[in-house]
Design a protein around this motif. Structure first.
Motif, PDB file in Angstrom:
ATOM      1  N   ALA A  65      46.984  56.078  71.028  1.00 53.42           N
ATOM      2  CA  ALA A  65      47.290  56.048  69.593  1.00 53.42           C
ATOM      3  C   ALA A  65      46.037  56.345  68.788  1.00 53.42           C
ATOM      4  O   ALA A  65      44.913  56.072  69.227  1.00 53.42           O
ATOM      5  N   ALA A  67      44.768  55.744  64.733  1.00 59.73           N
ATOM      6  CA  ALA A  67      45.127  55.064  63.483  1.00 59.73           C
ATOM      7  C   ALA A  67      44.026  55.254  62.451  1.00 59.73           C
ATOM      8  O   ALA A  67      42.835  55.226  62.779  1.00 59.73           O
ATOM      9  N   ILE A  96      54.128  55.732  60.600  1.00 61.07           N
ATOM     10  CA  ILE A  96      53.925  55.841  62.038  1.00 61.07           C
ATOM     11  C   ILE A  96      54.659  57.094  62.501  1.00 61.07           C
ATOM     12  O   ILE A  96      55.803  57.329  62.128  1.00 61.07           O
ATOM     13  N   LEU A 111      55.484  52.501  57.549  1.00 63.76           N
ATOM     14  CA  LEU A 111      54.979  51.232  58.063  1.00 63.76           C
ATOM     15  C   LEU A 111      55.312  50.125  57.081  1.00 63.76           C
ATOM     16  O   LEU A 111      55.184  50.305  55.867  1.00 63.76           O
ATOM     17  N   TRP A 124      47.827  55.051  58.551  1.00 65.29           N
ATOM     18  CA  TRP A 124      48.541  56.092  59.279  1.00 65.29           C
ATOM     19  C   TRP A 124      48.385  55.821  60.774  1.00 65.29           C
ATOM     20  O   TRP A 124      47.274  55.522  61.235  1.00 65.29           O
ATOM     21  N   VAL A 125      49.456  55.924  61.537  1.00 64.98           N
ATOM     22  CA  VAL A 125      49.403  55.730  62.992  1.00 64.98           C
ATOM     23  C   VAL A 125      50.139  56.892  63.662  1.00 64.98           C
ATOM     24  O   VAL A 125      51.277  57.201  63.293  1.00 64.98           O
ATOM     25  N   LEU A 149      57.522  51.548  70.161  1.00 62.86           N
ATOM     26  CA  LEU A 149      56.993  51.865  68.824  1.00 62.86           C
ATOM     27  C   LEU A 149      57.113  50.657  67.900  1.00 62.86           C
ATOM     28  O   LEU A 149      56.190  50.340  67.140  1.00 62.86           O
ATOM     29  N   GLU A 153      53.465  48.903  66.344  1.00 61.77           N
ATOM     30  CA  GLU A 153      53.033  49.312  65.008  1.00 61.77           C
ATOM     31  C   GLU A 153      52.280  48.214  64.265  1.00 61.77           C
ATOM     32  O   GLU A 153      51.243  48.490  63.648  1.00 61.77           O
TER      33      GLU A 153
END
Length: 368
Positions: A65, A67, A96, A111, A124-125, A149, A153
């Motif tokens: 991931a 972020a 996400i 999110l 932001w992911v 997910l 998150e």
């Protein structure tokens, strides 16, 4: 605009002074091992029952991931410029997203950041999976992928916000730092700009010229007390709710003096349009940052009460707000001085009561 590459090694310690509170945004990369560690004890869903299930799925697809976190809503502008998508705000909105087979999928979900303070952090992911087919807009990822997910998150968003915080330029929700000076000194500086009201035209007791939002709230209620804005009947005012107030419009309460300068046209106004949200700002365009940050929804606001309303357009975060002065009798609501529109909001308009303009029309404030 600057950003900082925040490396995991550096985050073991508080950053050196030269790097503290200096940057617009920070990012972290999460390896499969790091995600496994971060998600320990988080399992308990329908398919991912324990830590072994979570780790097995992470390693099966070599999940990683990326972020990014920031406080500044203006970082959307940076991303829009960098990615060359100035007209597509969804692509640069905090969310996400999923990356599979070297492409970022159209799958996207906002999110939920309410527990982190009205979306003050912009996060932001992007989660990358190997061996998972892109959804190509179908939004039909396998259920265990969607469950993973959902699981990761919050831990990832919380971690990147916590780790980035020492580096980020702090801002309040209004975009200004809270100031402090001795009360008597602040009062004296304010009294240096007295309220040049024509007492023969309007009887008001405010002593200094408005300089902030709370002045606008006070003046609005004084004008209501004088019967000049009594058509706006407050249901509530709030300093903690997402919106400032809720008003009910009563056309029978419009004063003769307002009818003479800014009459309303309420003949065909249905009851559902006679009440709604009212926001208070010092300047009309001060509302735009709240819309860009998605703290407030344009379509939910019926009235905006402010001190001044410039008729120039303003753009921020890919949104453009236009303000225009209304001619006598052109608006449905008596006392409204301007109309505000937003490019992205279609036909939804906000009815603006700019108190300075209103006082000028009443002959109570000098026209410069």
């Amino acid at each position: 605009m600057t950003s900082v590459h925040i490396w995991q090694r550096r985050l073991e310690w508080f950053p050196p002074t030269r790097l503290t509170k200096k940057h617009e945004a920070g990012y972290r990369f999460y390896s499969t091992d790091k995600l496994t560690e971060l998600l320990k004890g988080k399992a308990g869903g329908d398919l991912l029952i324990d830590d072994a299930d979570v780790e097995g799925l992470l390693r099966k697809h070599s999940v990683t991931a990326y972020a990014l976190a920031g406080y500044s809503a203006a970082f959307k502008d940076t991303l829009s410029t960098s990615w060359d998508v100035p007209k597509n705000r969804r692509l640069v909105s905090p969310s996400i997203r999923v990356a599979t087979d070297s492409m970022i999928s159209s799958w996207q979900r906002d999110l939920s950041l309410s527990h982190r303070g009205f979306n003050v952090e912009r996060i932001w992911v992007v989660v990358h999976f190997n061996g998972v087919e892109p959804d190509l807009g179908r939004k039909d990822y396998p259920p265990e992928i969607v469950e993973l997910l959902n699981l990761l998150e919050d831990p990832v968003a919380d971690d990147v916000a916590k780790q980035s915080d020492p580096f980020l330029i702090p801002t309040s929700t209004s975009g200004r730092e809270i100031d402090y000076e001795a009360p008597n000194l602040k009062a004296q500086s304010r009294l240096a700009n007295p309220f040049p009201i024509n007492s023969e035209a309007v009887r008001l007791s405010y002593l200094s010229e408005p300089m902030e939002e709370q002045d606008v709230v006070a003046l609005f209620n004084e004008l209501r007390g004088e019967g000049l804005l009594s058509q706006f009947e407050p249901v509530f005012f709030s300093g903690s709710y997402v919106y400032d107030s809720y008003l009910r419009y009563n056309p029978a309460a419009v004063s003769e003096r307002i009818e003479a300068v800014l009459p309303g046209n309420t003949a065909a106004l249905p009851n559902r349009l006679r009440e709604g949200v009212a926001e208070f700002k010092f300047r009309a365009h001060d509302l735009l940052p709240n819309i860009v940050r998605e703290l407030k929804q344009w379509s939910e606001i019926r009235w905006l009460v402010c001190w001044t309303a410039a008729t120039t357009s303003r753009t921020q975060g890919g949104l453009t707000m236009h303000v225009s002065e209304v001619a006598e009798g052109d608006d449905a609501y008596a006392g409204v001085t301007h109309i505000a529109t937003l490019d992205a909001a279609g036909e939804a308009v906000i009815h603006v009561v700019a108190l300075k303009t209103l006082l000028q029309k009443l002959g109570a404030w000098p026209v410069m």
